[in-house]
Design an enzyme around this catalytic site. Sequence first.
Site, PDB file in Angstrom:
ATOM      1  N   HIS A 129      68.542  15.304  44.874  1.00  0.00           N
ATOM      2  CA  HIS A 129      67.260  15.316  44.525  1.00  0.00           C
ATOM      3  C   HIS A 129      66.924  13.987  43.703  1.00  0.00           C
ATOM      4  CE1 HIS A 129      63.507  16.866  41.940  1.00  0.00           C
ATOM      5  NE2 HIS A 129      63.109  16.290  42.932  1.00  0.00           N
TER       6      HIS A 129
ATOM      7  N   GLU B  55      69.845  14.752  40.832  1.00  0.00           N
ATOM      8  CA  GLU B  55      70.248  16.087  40.716  1.00  0.00           C
ATOM      9  C   GLU B  55      71.120  16.842  41.849  1.00  0.00           C
ATOM     10  OE1 GLU B  55      66.926  18.571  38.089  1.00  0.00           O
ATOM     11  OE2 GLU B  55      66.485  18.292  39.957  1.00  0.00           O
TER      12      GLU B  55
ATOM     13  N   ASN C 157      62.596  20.031  36.938  1.00  0.00           N
ATOM     14  CA  ASN C 157      61.445  20.641  37.100  1.00  0.00           C
ATOM     15  C   ASN C 157      61.217  21.998  36.504  1.00  0.00           C
ATOM     16  OD1 ASN C 157      60.153  18.498  38.614  1.00  0.00           O
ATOM     17  ND2 ASN C 157      61.012  19.287  40.537  1.00  0.00           N
TER      18      ASN C 157
ATOM     19  N   SER D 177      62.678  19.459  45.689  1.00  0.00           N
ATOM     20  CA  SER D 177      62.669  19.636  44.254  1.00  0.00           C
ATOM     21  C   SER D 177      62.536  21.220  44.002  1.00  0.00           C
ATOM     22  CB  SER D 177      61.262  18.858  43.663  1.00  0.00           C
ATOM     23  OG  SER D 177      60.199  18.933  44.515  1.00  0.00           O
TER      24      SER D 177
HETATM   25  N1  CAA Z   1      59.520   0.585  43.476  1.00  0.00           N
HETATM   26  C1  CAA Z   1      60.219  -0.466  43.182  1.00  0.00           C
HETATM   27  N2  CAA Z   1      60.256  -0.539  41.912  1.00  0.00           N
HETATM   28  C2  CAA Z   1      59.069  -0.240  41.173  1.00  0.00           C
HETATM   29  C3  CAA Z   1      58.100   0.960  41.514  1.00  0.00           C
HETATM   30  C4  CAA Z   1      58.293   1.051  43.142  1.00  0.00           C
HETATM   31  N3  CAA Z   1      57.696   2.088  43.434  1.00  0.00           N
HETATM   32  N4  CAA Z   1      57.268   1.089  40.500  1.00  0.00           N
HETATM   33  C5  CAA Z   1      57.589   0.203  39.543  1.00  0.00           C
HETATM   34  N5  CAA Z   1      58.766  -0.409  39.946  1.00  0.00           N
HETATM   35  C6  CAA Z   1      59.639  -1.342  38.964  1.00  0.00           C
HETATM   36  C7  CAA Z   1      58.623  -2.493  38.557  1.00  0.00           C
HETATM   37  O1  CAA Z   1      58.972  -3.532  39.860  1.00  0.00           O
HETATM   38  C8  CAA Z   1      59.103  -3.245  37.350  1.00  0.00           C
HETATM   39  O2  CAA Z   1      60.169  -3.566  37.344  1.00  0.00           O
HETATM   40  P1  CAA Z   1      60.501  -4.923  36.290  1.00  0.00           P
HETATM   41  O3  CAA Z   1      60.320  -4.481  35.004  1.00  0.00           O
HETATM   42  O4  CAA Z   1      62.106  -4.966  36.579  1.00  0.00           O
HETATM   43  O5  CAA Z   1      59.904  -5.976  36.875  1.00  0.00           O
HETATM   44  C9  CAA Z   1      59.446  -1.627  36.641  1.00  0.00           C
HETATM   45  O6  CAA Z   1      59.522  -0.755  37.738  1.00  0.00           O
HETATM   46  C10 CAA Z   1      58.215  -1.305  35.750  1.00  0.00           C
HETATM   47  O7  CAA Z   1      57.115  -1.306  36.668  1.00  0.00           O
HETATM   48  P2  CAA Z   1      55.706  -1.769  35.835  1.00  0.00           P
HETATM   49  O8  CAA Z   1      55.674  -2.791  35.104  1.00  0.00           O
HETATM   50  O9  CAA Z   1      54.775  -1.950  37.189  1.00  0.00           O
HETATM   51  O10 CAA Z   1      55.002  -0.486  35.462  1.00  0.00           O
HETATM   52  P3  CAA Z   1      55.386   0.182  34.086  1.00  0.00           P
HETATM   53  O11 CAA Z   1      56.034  -0.200  33.117  1.00  0.00           O
HETATM   54  O12 CAA Z   1      54.136   1.095  33.897  1.00  0.00           O
HETATM   55  O13 CAA Z   1      56.305   1.404  34.792  1.00  0.00           O
HETATM   56  C11 CAA Z   1      56.771   3.636  35.831  1.00  0.00           C
HETATM   57  C12 CAA Z   1      55.941   2.286  35.875  1.00  0.00           C
HETATM   58  C13 CAA Z   1      58.114   2.978  35.998  1.00  0.00           C
HETATM   59  C14 CAA Z   1      56.215   4.499  36.815  1.00  0.00           C
HETATM   60  C15 CAA Z   1      56.657   4.171  34.533  1.00  0.00           C
HETATM   61  O14 CAA Z   1      55.197   4.412  34.371  1.00  0.00           O
HETATM   62  C16 CAA Z   1      57.568   5.588  34.465  1.00  0.00           C
HETATM   63  O15 CAA Z   1      58.557   5.528  34.098  1.00  0.00           O
HETATM   64  N6  CAA Z   1      56.703   6.621  34.512  1.00  0.00           N
HETATM   65  C17 CAA Z   1      57.406   7.722  34.527  1.00  0.00           C
HETATM   66  C18 CAA Z   1      57.894   8.258  35.915  1.00  0.00           C
HETATM   67  C19 CAA Z   1      58.441   9.613  35.874  1.00  0.00           C
HETATM   68  O16 CAA Z   1      58.327  10.550  35.024  1.00  0.00           O
HETATM   69  N7  CAA Z   1      58.995   9.968  37.319  1.00  0.00           N
HETATM   70  C20 CAA Z   1      59.800  11.263  37.300  1.00  0.00           C
HETATM   71  C21 CAA Z   1      58.688  12.287  38.157  1.00  0.00           C
HETATM   72  S1  CAA Z   1      59.209  13.691  38.373  1.00  0.00           S
HETATM   73  C22 CAA Z   1      59.867  13.483  39.904  1.00  0.00           C
HETATM   74  O17 CAA Z   1      59.796  12.751  40.456  1.00  0.00           O
HETATM   75  C23 CAA Z   1      60.530  14.770  40.521  1.00  0.00           C
HETATM   76  C24 CAA Z   1      59.927  15.756  41.137  1.00  0.00           C
HETATM   77  O18 CAA Z   1      60.462  16.593  41.825  1.00  0.00           O
HETATM   78  C25 CAA Z   1      58.389  15.931  40.903  1.00  0.00           C
END
Ligand code: CAA
Length: 292
Positions: free
Chosen positions: A141, A153, A191, A120
């Site tokens: 990424h 990315e 990021n 990242s």
């Molecule tokens: N694997 C597979 N599926 C997953 C999962 C995982 N680890 N986590 C969640 N899901 C799926 C669930 O099965 C669910 O699917 P359905 O709705 O189809 O049944 C869906 O995602 C929603 O999950 P939940 O209902 O359990 O939970 P939620 O509605 O609270 O969503 C979340 C969870 C998707 C993580 C949401 O909170 C979210 O989008 N958060 C922000 C995530 C974000 O910003 N990510 C980027 C981080 S930065 C990065 O990654 C880059 C870096 O370099 C740091």
Amino acid sequence: MSGIETLGVVGGGFMGTGIAESAARAGLSVVIYEPEQAPLDRSQASLEKSIGRAVSRGKLSDQEGSDMLNRVAWTRSLDDFDGVDGVVEAIIEDAKAKGSIFKKLDALLPDATFLASNTSSIPIAEIAAWTQRPDRVIGIHFFSPVPVMSLVEIVRAIDTSDETLAAAGAFAATMGKHPVHTADRAGFIVNMLLVPYLMSAIRMYEDGFATAEDIDEGMKRGCGHPMGPLQLADFIGLDVMYAIGESLYEEFKRPDFAPPPILKRLVVSGHFGRKSGRGFYEYPPAKVPAAA
Ligand code: CAA
């Protein structure tokens, strides 16, 4: 077709296993490498759990779930990458550790279409310099959780060839991801924007200006974010956040990227966020139902 039918994934952590899950779901065969058995076992358990959840929610049939699982293999030997069409590396954010893996992959896989890093924040050119074929090295990424987030990315380094770039784009499309293209600079697009925001939230909390809960509720309810910034930092991993902040600060020397002292204190104390059970919040272990 991307030309990638069999994928090697280096690193079976949350990101590596998520990449493997998305690839297997897209019909690719995947081999996940980790040098130690315990993380391999955790990777396998987490993939089985995720597929089980998709089956129980009716997103996959039983047959599709077991076919998907059968497309994934776990290994402690990089020799088992023999014949893979491409590799995505997803290990810790450490330029030297990544470089030495790329050196080995370069020697092992002369015909691989690409050797990609999921870094990242580490410049791809720095990783490519460990290989004899920097034209095949590229950044792909992914975002966490990989099976849910649709973005990748694609990062073109100074020596990345047009063929490698095209193959990475086709691979992303096969995985059902939306690619955005960036030049090779620490932080890429997301990021570069996300890290100063998360570091600002950590500073706000550190200053005692507002509680963690109020900072998070502010951004969730006020801006429609699915998670507040401190929840998101815990979710990404505070060790990962710290490493990314350091890389960005090293690249640009701008204080808004620098990890605040409290982030370092949490990391040196082993509080990495959700994965270790404590970060800005506490995460009690999931209760396992007692056997009947
Ligand atoms: N694997 C597979 N599926 C997953 C999962 C995982 N680890 N986590 C969640 N899901 C799926 C669930 O099965 C669910 O699917 P359905 O709705 O189809 O049944 C869906 O995602 C929603 O999950 P939940 O209902 O359990 O939970 P939620 O509605 O609270 O969503 C979340 C969870 C998707 C993580 C949401 O909170 C979210 O989008 N958060 C922000 C995530 C974000 O910003 N990510 C980027 C981080 S930065 C990065 O990654 C880059 C870096 O370099 C740091």
